[in-house]
Motif scaffolding. Structure first.
Motif, PDB file in Angstrom:
ATOM      1  N   LEU A  87      11.650   3.068  26.654  1.00 41.52           N
ATOM      2  CA  LEU A  87      12.225   2.045  25.780  1.00 41.52           C
ATOM      3  C   LEU A  87      11.207   0.939  25.510  1.00 41.52           C
ATOM      4  CD1 LEU A  87      14.613   0.933  24.222  1.00 41.52           C
ATOM      5  CD2 LEU A  87      15.461  -0.104  26.338  1.00 41.52           C
ATOM      6  N   ILE A  88      10.425   0.568  26.525  1.00 41.68           N
ATOM      7  CA  ILE A  88       9.370  -0.434  26.318  1.00 41.68           C
ATOM      8  C   ILE A  88       8.381   0.060  25.268  1.00 41.68           C
ATOM      9  CG2 ILE A  88       7.346  -1.499  27.405  1.00 41.68           C
ATOM     10  CD1 ILE A  88       8.988  -1.742  29.960  1.00 41.68           C
ATOM     11  N   GLY A  89       7.947   1.315  25.387  1.00 40.56           N
ATOM     12  CA  GLY A  89       7.012   1.863  24.409  1.00 40.56           C
ATOM     13  C   GLY A  89       7.596   1.909  23.012  1.00 40.56           C
ATOM     14  N   LEU A  93       6.225  -0.336  19.721  1.00 40.33           N
ATOM     15  CA  LEU A  93       5.764   0.256  18.461  1.00 40.33           C
ATOM     16  C   LEU A  93       6.560  -0.271  17.269  1.00 40.33           C
ATOM     17  CD1 LEU A  93       5.191   3.994  19.509  1.00 40.33           C
ATOM     18  CD2 LEU A  93       3.455   2.294  18.916  1.00 40.33           C
ATOM     19  N   VAL A  94       7.884  -0.331  17.432  1.00 33.21           N
ATOM     20  CA  VAL A  94       8.734  -0.808  16.333  1.00 33.21           C
ATOM     21  C   VAL A  94       8.415  -2.263  15.998  1.00 33.21           C
ATOM     22  CG1 VAL A  94      11.108  -1.354  15.673  1.00 33.21           C
ATOM     23  CG2 VAL A  94      10.592   0.818  16.778  1.00 33.21           C
ATOM     24  N   LEU A  95       8.293  -3.099  17.031  1.00 31.42           N
ATOM     25  CA  LEU A  95       8.050  -4.522  16.798  1.00 31.42           C
ATOM     26  C   LEU A  95       6.634  -4.776  16.266  1.00 31.42           C
ATOM     27  CD1 LEU A  95       9.874  -6.015  19.918  1.00 31.42           C
ATOM     28  CD2 LEU A  95      10.630  -6.054  17.534  1.00 31.42           C
ATOM     29  N   LEU A  96       5.690  -3.909  16.632  1.00 28.27           N
ATOM     30  CA  LEU A  96       4.344  -4.015  16.036  1.00 28.27           C
ATOM     31  C   LEU A  96       4.406  -3.792  14.529  1.00 28.27           C
ATOM     32  CD1 LEU A  96       1.897  -2.263  18.537  1.00 28.27           C
ATOM     33  CD2 LEU A  96       1.641  -4.564  17.575  1.00 28.27           C
ATOM     34  N   CYS A  97       5.145  -2.769  14.120  1.00 28.69           N
ATOM     35  CA  CYS A  97       5.281  -2.486  12.676  1.00 28.69           C
ATOM     36  C   CYS A  97       6.020  -3.622  11.977  1.00 28.69           C
ATOM     37  CB  CYS A  97       6.033  -1.166  12.476  1.00 28.69           C
ATOM     38  SG  CYS A  97       5.149   0.282  13.087  1.00 28.69           S
ATOM     39  N   VAL A  98       7.085  -4.119  12.594  1.00 25.31           N
ATOM     40  CA  VAL A  98       7.836  -5.224  11.996  1.00 25.31           C
ATOM     41  C   VAL A  98       6.960  -6.462  11.877  1.00 25.31           C
ATOM     42  CG1 VAL A  98       9.765  -6.820  12.356  1.00 25.31           C
ATOM     43  CG2 VAL A  98      10.074  -4.376  12.781  1.00 25.31           C
ATOM     44  N   SER A  99       6.157  -6.741  12.901  1.00 28.28           N
ATOM     45  CA  SER A  99       5.278  -7.915  12.876  1.00 28.28           C
ATOM     46  C   SER A  99       4.227  -7.795  11.774  1.00 28.28           C
ATOM     47  CB  SER A  99       4.589  -8.083  14.231  1.00 28.28           C
ATOM     48  OG  SER A  99       5.535  -8.350  15.243  1.00 28.28           O
ATOM     49  N   ALA A 100       3.690  -6.581  11.592  1.00 28.15           N
ATOM     50  CA  ALA A 100       2.689  -6.382  10.528  1.00 28.15           C
ATOM     51  C   ALA A 100       3.310  -6.650   9.153  1.00 28.15           C
ATOM     52  CB  ALA A 100       2.135  -4.963  10.600  1.00 28.15           C
ATOM     53  N   VAL A 139       6.334  -9.219  19.260  1.00 23.01           N
ATOM     54  CA  VAL A 139       5.963  -7.927  19.853  1.00 23.01           C
ATOM     55  C   VAL A 139       6.229  -7.929  21.356  1.00 23.01           C
ATOM     56  CG1 VAL A 139       4.101  -6.266  20.169  1.00 23.01           C
ATOM     57  CG2 VAL A 139       4.208  -7.620  18.074  1.00 23.01           C
ATOM     58  N   LEU A 140       5.910  -9.052  22.008  1.00 24.19           N
ATOM     59  CA  LEU A 140       6.057  -9.141  23.462  1.00 24.19           C
ATOM     60  C   LEU A 140       7.520  -9.271  23.889  1.00 24.19           C
ATOM     61  CD1 LEU A 140       3.134 -11.652  24.102  1.00 24.19           C
ATOM     62  CD2 LEU A 140       3.115  -9.199  24.609  1.00 24.19           C
ATOM     63  N   ALA A 141       8.363  -9.797  23.008  1.00 24.87           N
ATOM     64  CA  ALA A 141       9.760 -10.071  23.388  1.00 24.87           C
ATOM     65  C   ALA A 141      10.520  -8.814  23.765  1.00 24.87           C
ATOM     66  CB  ALA A 141      10.471 -10.792  22.238  1.00 24.87           C
ATOM     67  N   GLY A 142      10.208  -7.686  23.126  1.00 30.07           N
ATOM     68  CA  GLY A 142      10.889  -6.437  23.453  1.00 30.07           C
ATOM     69  C   GLY A 142      10.634  -5.993  24.885  1.00 30.07           C
ATOM     70  N   PRO A 143       9.348  -5.797  25.277  1.00 33.00           N
ATOM     71  CA  PRO A 143       9.065  -5.434  26.674  1.00 33.00           C
ATOM     72  C   PRO A 143       9.589  -6.459  27.683  1.00 33.00           C
ATOM     73  CG  PRO A 143       7.128  -5.070  25.308  1.00 33.00           C
ATOM     74  CD  PRO A 143       8.134  -5.757  24.453  1.00 33.00           C
ATOM     75  N   VAL A 224       7.813   7.117  24.460  1.00 33.57           N
ATOM     76  CA  VAL A 224       8.688   6.889  23.306  1.00 33.57           C
ATOM     77  C   VAL A 224       9.999   7.610  23.561  1.00 33.57           C
ATOM     78  CG1 VAL A 224       8.991   7.212  20.824  1.00 33.57           C
ATOM     79  CG2 VAL A 224       6.722   6.685  21.738  1.00 33.57           C
ATOM     80  N   LEU A 225      11.098   6.950  23.281  1.00 31.10           N
ATOM     81  CA  LEU A 225      12.409   7.551  23.500  1.00 31.10           C
ATOM     82  C   LEU A 225      12.642   8.732  22.556  1.00 31.10           C
ATOM     83  CD1 LEU A 225      14.841   4.488  23.838  1.00 31.10           C
ATOM     84  CD2 LEU A 225      14.227   6.105  25.649  1.00 31.10           C
ATOM     85  N   PRO A 226      13.284   9.799  23.037  1.00 30.20           N
ATOM     86  CA  PRO A 226      13.737  10.855  22.125  1.00 30.20           C
ATOM     87  C   PRO A 226      14.714  10.282  21.102  1.00 30.20           C
ATOM     88  CG  PRO A 226      13.897  11.546  24.428  1.00 30.20           C
ATOM     89  CD  PRO A 226      13.590  10.077  24.437  1.00 30.20           C
ATOM     90  N   ARG A 227      14.864  10.998  19.996  1.00 28.56           N
ATOM     91  CA  ARG A 227      15.684  10.473  18.897  1.00 28.56           C
ATOM     92  C   ARG A 227      17.107  10.163  19.335  1.00 28.56           C
ATOM     93  NH1 ARG A 227      16.023  13.819  13.398  1.00 28.56           N
ATOM     94  NH2 ARG A 227      13.832  13.114  13.366  1.00 28.56           N
ATOM     95  N   ASN A 228      17.740  11.052  20.085  1.00 30.43           N
ATOM     96  CA  ASN A 228      19.130  10.830  20.481  1.00 30.43           C
ATOM     97  C   ASN A 228      19.270   9.582  21.349  1.00 30.43           C
ATOM     98  OD1 ASN A 228      19.960  13.094  19.091  1.00 30.43           O
ATOM     99  ND2 ASN A 228      19.941  14.432  20.905  1.00 30.43           N
ATOM    100  N   ASP A 229      18.351   9.392  22.285  1.00 27.38           N
ATOM    101  CA  ASP A 229      18.408   8.209  23.149  1.00 27.38           C
ATOM    102  C   ASP A 229      18.152   6.938  22.350  1.00 27.38           C
ATOM    103  OD1 ASP A 229      18.925   9.765  25.335  1.00 27.38           O
ATOM    104  OD2 ASP A 229      16.861   9.819  26.051  1.00 27.38           O
ATOM    105  N   ALA A 230      17.208   7.013  21.410  1.00 26.18           N
ATOM    106  CA  ALA A 230      16.911   5.835  20.587  1.00 26.18           C
ATOM    107  C   ALA A 230      18.104   5.468  19.719  1.00 26.18           C
ATOM    108  CB  ALA A 230      15.681   6.105  19.715  1.00 26.18           C
ATOM    109  N   GLN A 231      18.762   6.481  19.149  1.00 28.00           N
ATOM    110  CA  GLN A 231      19.924   6.216  18.305  1.00 28.00           C
ATOM    111  C   GLN A 231      21.064   5.611  19.125  1.00 28.00           C
ATOM    112  OE1 GLN A 231      20.634  10.085  16.575  1.00 28.00           O
ATOM    113  NE2 GLN A 231      19.362   9.660  14.782  1.00 28.00           N
ATOM    114  N   ARG A 232      21.244   6.102  20.350  1.00 26.36           N
ATOM    115  CA  ARG A 232      22.306   5.563  21.204  1.00 26.36           C
ATOM    116  C   ARG A 232      22.026   4.113  21.555  1.00 26.36           C
ATOM    117  NH1 ARG A 232      27.399   4.987  22.184  1.00 26.36           N
ATOM    118  NH2 ARG A 232      27.939   4.719  24.383  1.00 26.36           N
TER     119      ARG A 232
END
Length: 518
Positions: A87-89, A93-100, A139-143, A224-232
């Motif tokens: 989940l940290i990973g 990654l998501v927050l890096l893209c959002v920050s960019a 970016v740091l807030a997520g971890p 990186v979380l699998p898709r099902n875990d990320a969606q949950r």
């Protein structure tokens, strides 16, 4: 496990964070005054501060902690650690893209937050620069939030609580450096304060990261979380974040409606800042501690542990909220007069603000009760119900505020906000009872009634002592009024504590257990 002890730890850290936040604002005001750089910082800081409050102050607990504990129960500590690491990973990654994307779109975001910065206003350029320098915090807030969740899920609250305090300490250190270097009100000073926000996030990450690394719980390997875990996770996290953000949205809506009445926006803002102090301390502490406690109870074999924990949480929430609400209602005018009445802030403004403060305080127990009841649903991986309850409260506040403004009663906006808290709390209470998640026996109702009676007795004594001390007189010097207010509050606390002890709500042994060093 002592819920009262954990609430005391988180509450004390939240109080320290709020006080340091006030000191930070005073220091920034002294550094930049009310000029262009001050305006630019306030606008740029809004976004980072919102992210901090939503993520690192416990909102992600509602989604992460139940899922983490489920993994631990089903697959052991290693499986739970792997879930946290992935989940940290994923969040990084998501927050890096959002920050960019935000870095590119920052001018548009700043215009949205401060439409008055348009054109060639120099505040616009500086606000964009400062906001971009603060983006690493996003970016740091997520971890940080995940690692705090790991610690909270394992009942290790002190480090996570200390991380909240560290945020303001780092910014204050940066301001001290500026003062020592004699940079004053300059662009260089503004840039350093903005960089300090990102550095504060890095320090928080190091603190909680090292604590998890050397402790028994893990958050590895990263992945990186699998898709099902990320969606949950997203399905649980988004409603939880929305529910946590509704109180801020309610105030935004109220301010929009109040803006039609001269002075009403300022009266409402100052009154709300005073109510936010006890609400933030009690609400964050109760919410942070109750979610892991109830998640553990939901997966344990003791069927009575969950209901008992809920009742204990409700008692603590109302036991702290009732006296705070009564004190704010009864002492609204002297509090506002002492804190704000100077310069352009007239006695008329004091009375209007005090009226709104007294009305907002009516809803304080309701809003705190929402924080105590929401974890009942979070523990069962249901974040939609608290979101819906918050939404119903928001709608009630909107239509109530609109009706009062149409009737030329701007103070009614504060009453509408207060009512929204009780409406949301009532909805959560009824749904929890209907689903069998909340049962209140006669003995518990008796204890709640005695807590309310203790607060009422305290209120009567406070009113009497305040009148005898001439606390409501306008002619006394400010230092004398501060001393009198301190005495009145102290007497009130002693009376309330004595009543709780006499009614056998709080025992001396309970206090020893709560505050005994470990």
């Amino acid at each position: 496990m002592s819920i009262a002890r954990n609430v005391a730890i988180v509450g004390a850290a939240t109080l320290a964070s709020r006080v340091l936040g006030f000191v930070r604002d005073v220091a920034i005001a002294g550094l930049f005054g009310a000029g262009a750089r001050a305006d630019a910082f306030v606008v740029a800081f809004q976004f980072s501060n919102l992210v901090r409050r939503l993520l690192t102050e416990g909102a992600l607990n509602s989604a992460f902690v139940p899922l983490y504990l489920r993994r631990r129960d089903e697959g052991g500590e290693k499986s739970a650690g792997a879930y946290a690491g992935k989940l940290i990973g994923t969040l990084t990654l998501v927050l890096l893209c959002v920050s960019a994307l935000l870095a590119l779109a920052m001018p548009l975001l700043m215009i949205g937050l401060a439409p008055g910065f348009g054109g060639h206003d120099p505040r616009m350029t500086l606000a964009v620069e400062m906001a971009r320098l603060m983006l690493p915090y996003l970016v740091l807030a997520g971890p940080i939030a995940v690692l705090m969740g790991v610690l909270n899920a394992n009942h290790r609250y002190s480090t996570a609580a200390a991380a909240a305090v560290m945020f303001n300490i780092v910014i204050l250190i940066a301001i001290a450096v500026i003062v020592l270097m004699k940079w004053g009100d300059s662009d260089r000073s503004a840039w350093l304060v903005a960089i300090a926000v990102a550095l504060a996030g890095l320090c928080q990450l190091v603190l909680v990261g090292i604590t998890v690394l050397i402790g028994p719980e893990k958050a590895t390997p990263l992945g990186v979380l699998p898709r099902n875990d990320a969606q949950r996770f997203v399905a649980l996290a988004i409603p939880g974040l929305i529910a946590s953000g509704v109180p801020q949205l309610t105030m935004i809506v109220a301010v929009m409606i109040a803006s039609d009445w001269p002075g009403a926006v300022s009266w409402l803002y100052y009154a709300n800042r005073l109510v936010e102090l006890p609400l933030g301390i009690v609400g964050i502490a109760i919410g942070t501690v109750m979610t892991p406690a109830l998640s553990h109870a939901a997966r344990g074999k003791d069927r009575e542990l969950g209901p008992r924990t809920i009742r204990h949480g409700i008692e603590m929430a109302l036991g702290l909220a009732f006296p705070a609400a009564i004190a704010l209602m009864l002492l609204a005018w002297p509090i506002v007069h002492i804190l704000f009445e100077r310069g352009a802030f007239t006695s008329t403004d004091s009375y209007a603000t005090a009226t709104m403060l007294g009305l907002l305080a009516i809803g304080l127990p309701g809003h705190v009760l929402v924080k105590a009841l929401s974890p009942v649903f979070f523990a069962h991986e249901d974040t939609r119900t608290p979101m819906m309850a918050a939404g119903v409260g928001l709608i009630a506040a909107f239509f109530g505020s609109l009706a009062f403004m149409l009737a030329a009663r701007p103070s009614g906006i504060a009453l509408s906000i207060a009512a929204s808290g009780w409406i949301s709390a009532a909805m959560l209470w009824l749904l929890a009872t209907r689903r069998g998640l909340l049962t209140i026996p006669v003995s518990a109702w008796r204890r709640l009634a005695l807590i309310a009676l203790s607060a009422a007795i305290m209120g009567a004594v406070v009113r009497l002592v305040a009148a005898q001390a001439s606390l409501f007189a306008q002619g006394d010097g400010r230092l004398l009024q501060i001393a009198l207010l301190t005495v009145v509050v102290g007497v009130g606390l002693l009376v309330y504590a004595a009543c709780l002890w006499l009614f056998d709500i709080v025992r001396t042994s309970d206090l020893r257990t709560t505050f005994r060093p470990r």
